[in-house]
Design an enzyme around this catalytic site. Structure first.
Site, PDB file in Angstrom:
ATOM      1  N   ASP A   1       1.091  -0.999  -0.199  1.00 47.65           N
ATOM      2  CA  ASP A   1       0.107   0.211   0.097  1.00 47.65           C
ATOM      3  C   ASP A   1       1.192   0.533  -0.254  1.00 47.65           C
ATOM      4  OD1 ASP A   1       0.842  -0.394   2.692  1.00 47.65           O
ATOM      5  OD2 ASP A   1      -0.880   0.717   3.706  1.00 47.65           O
TER       6      ASP A   1
ATOM      7  N   GLU B   1       0.176  -1.921   5.638  1.00 48.17           N
ATOM      8  CA  GLU B   1       1.436  -1.076   6.667  1.00 48.17           C
ATOM      9  C   GLU B   1       0.977   0.030   6.686  1.00 48.17           C
ATOM     10  OE1 GLU B   1       5.537   0.640   7.624  1.00 48.17           O
ATOM     11  OE2 GLU B   1       3.839   0.855   6.047  1.00 48.17           O
TER      12      GLU B   1
END
Length: 487
Positions: A76, A143
């Site tokens: 991400d 994350e």
């Protein structure tokens, strides 16, 4: 032009990643890309319940006896854009471009954090020139918003004794420790009143132009926090005239230093010249205090159609909110006594907004020392209790303690010196790396973190140095080729 850069496989894959929307919690398309990538190159893969992907590849011929190494990245990116930039992070590609020695994005975050690391890990799997022992590539989810993938990692999944995290942002530095973190959220129940009859003017105050940045890596640089600066204005300067607060907003991510904040107020139109004068005075004050690090601060006034908003906060709740935000701690709390120049403990007041009759305030607290992290939480609890607000503590994780006798660290140091005739710096980062969570499930795993030079991650000024990507890549493949030296 990214696909023409070297190392070519890394840049070609990063170029692909830039075309795929992948903000946190919206990783379906990047997951599909990785799965299609694995299938097209006949690479085995698995996906766990948290959405993490584990790709595996056998050793190249002659290195079958080497210990297995895992390369790790997250899929991400942080979605931030400049005001006025038209971009939908759920549908639009990142417009990456080469600017001299750097790769940047047009008006948005680039996603080099951790897109370049992800691209390099996938590149290792397909570059025929790379020699390696048995390989695992672990790609985790979300994350940037709480390490959800690392928290949900399937137990006993990884077989490697060694792991190289690709999520650090300073080439030439090898990281062997990181801060732990925890989220703290306060909510105020608020009540409204009818806008006073004498108030015939409704204005929006915009404070913007700040650099923002990563709330761990950049917290010590003295940059302004837009929420704190807006709260200071309302508490200290705006008291010179009668106003009523109707709304306050600032920041968008708990791990990004807020670049912008907005307040909507009602007032008597005859007080407007006084407000404009006070704003100019405050701008002058901020220029004197922060001009060397925040040269582009703007504070603007704009009209709001008062027919759309007829209610303002009660005086009691207005004062409570302004005073609470103005007194809330923010920034560096303490520098490390053990490691010179490293922040030990900090907090970032990352988000404030009003939704459904509640004020929402979010902090991210970081520390190398769990007890120091707990002390900051205790401070915020005390402040919340003073105003009878609710609070929630969530997403806590411990730091990654340095292991200076690590054989993987020693190999990386030796290879760096061989390649570049200089010593790498051994560092601890004041940010959350997933290594700290991996240690809980794999306590004996030997880990380091390396990466290229990325400036201003988590902000639209993010850029990655092209030459540093090449040097990072050279170090990575040198370690893999020499894995037989690991104990």
């Amino acid at each position: 032009m990214l696909s023409t850069l070297e190392p070519k496989f890394t840049w070609q894959i990063f170029n692909d990643i830039c075309k795929i929307p992948h903000p946190s919690h919206h990783e379906q398309m990047i997951t599909k890309y990785i799965v299609d990538f694995a299938n097209s190159h006949h690479i085995a893969y698995q996906i766990d319940k948290a959405g993490n992907i584990l790709l595996t590849k056998p050793a190249t011929k002659g290195l079958e006896h080497c210990p297995s190494i895992a390369l790790q990245a997250h899929m991400d990116m942080v979605p931030q854009k400049n005001e006025g930039t038209v971009h939908d992070f759920l549908t639009d590609p990142i417009q990456a471009y080469v600017d001299g020695e750097w790769v940047k994005a047009k008006g948005t975050t680039l996603g080099a954090d951790n897109g370049v690391g992800l691209a390099s890990a996938l590149a290792v799997l397909i570059d025929p020139t790379v020699e390696h022992g048995p390989l695992e590539v672990l790609v985790t989810t979300s994350e940037e918003t709480g390490m959800h993938g690392a928290f949900g990692l399937q137990p006993n999944w990884l077989k490697s004794k060694y792991l190289i995290n690709t999520d650090s942002e300073d080439e030439g530095e090898i990281f062997t420790g990181c801060a732990g973190g925890v989220d703290f959220t306060t909510t105020f129940a608020i009540t409204y009143a009818v806008m006073p009859e004498k108030h015939d003017c409704y204005m929006r105050i915009s404070l913007k132009g700040l650099k923002g940045g990563h709330s761990g890596c950049d917290i010590h640089l003295g940059r302004g926090n837009a929420i704190k600066l807006m709260a200071r204005f309302l508490a200290e300067y705006a008291q010179d005239f009668s106003f009523r607060l109707a709304d306050i907003q600032g920041g968008s991510l708990r791990n990004a230093i807020p670049r912008e904040a907005f307040a909507e107020i009602s007032l008597n139109k005859q007080d407007l010249p006084k407000l404009e004068s006070i704003i100019q005075q405050y701008k002058s004050t901020l220029k004197n205090e922060l001009g060397s690090v925040e040269p582009n601060i703007e504070i603007n006034l704009s009209d709001v159609d008062e027919t759309k908003v007829r209610r303002v906060l009660t005086t009691e709740h207005q004062n409570k909110i302004i005073n609470w935000l103005n007194s809330a701690p923010n920034g560096v709390v303490r520098m490390s006594n053990q490691i010179h120049g490293v922040v030990e403990t900090s907090l970032n007041l990352g988000i404030v907004n009003i939704k459904e009759n509640q004020l929402y305030v979010n902090f991210l607290i970081r520390s190398q020392v769990d007890s120091a992290k707990d002390a900051v939480v205790s401070t915020l609890i005390s402040l919340s209790q003073l105003v009878n607000s609710n609070y929630e503590i969530s997403g806590g994780y411990s730091g990654w303690e340095p292991k200076l006798d690590s054989s993987l660290l020693q190999l990386a140091k030796d290879k760096y010196h061989e390649l570049f005739s200089q010593k790498a710096k051994i560092m601890v980062i004041h940010a959350g790396l997933e290594c700290g969570l991996f240690k809980q499930s794999y306590p004996d795993m030997d880990m380091i973190s390396i990466g290229p030079t990325i400036v201003s991650p988590h902000s639209p000024d993010e850029k990655v140095n092209i030459q540093s990507v090449h040097r990072y890549w050279d170090l990575l493949i040198a370690i893999l080729k020499s894995a037989t030296l690991l104990k």
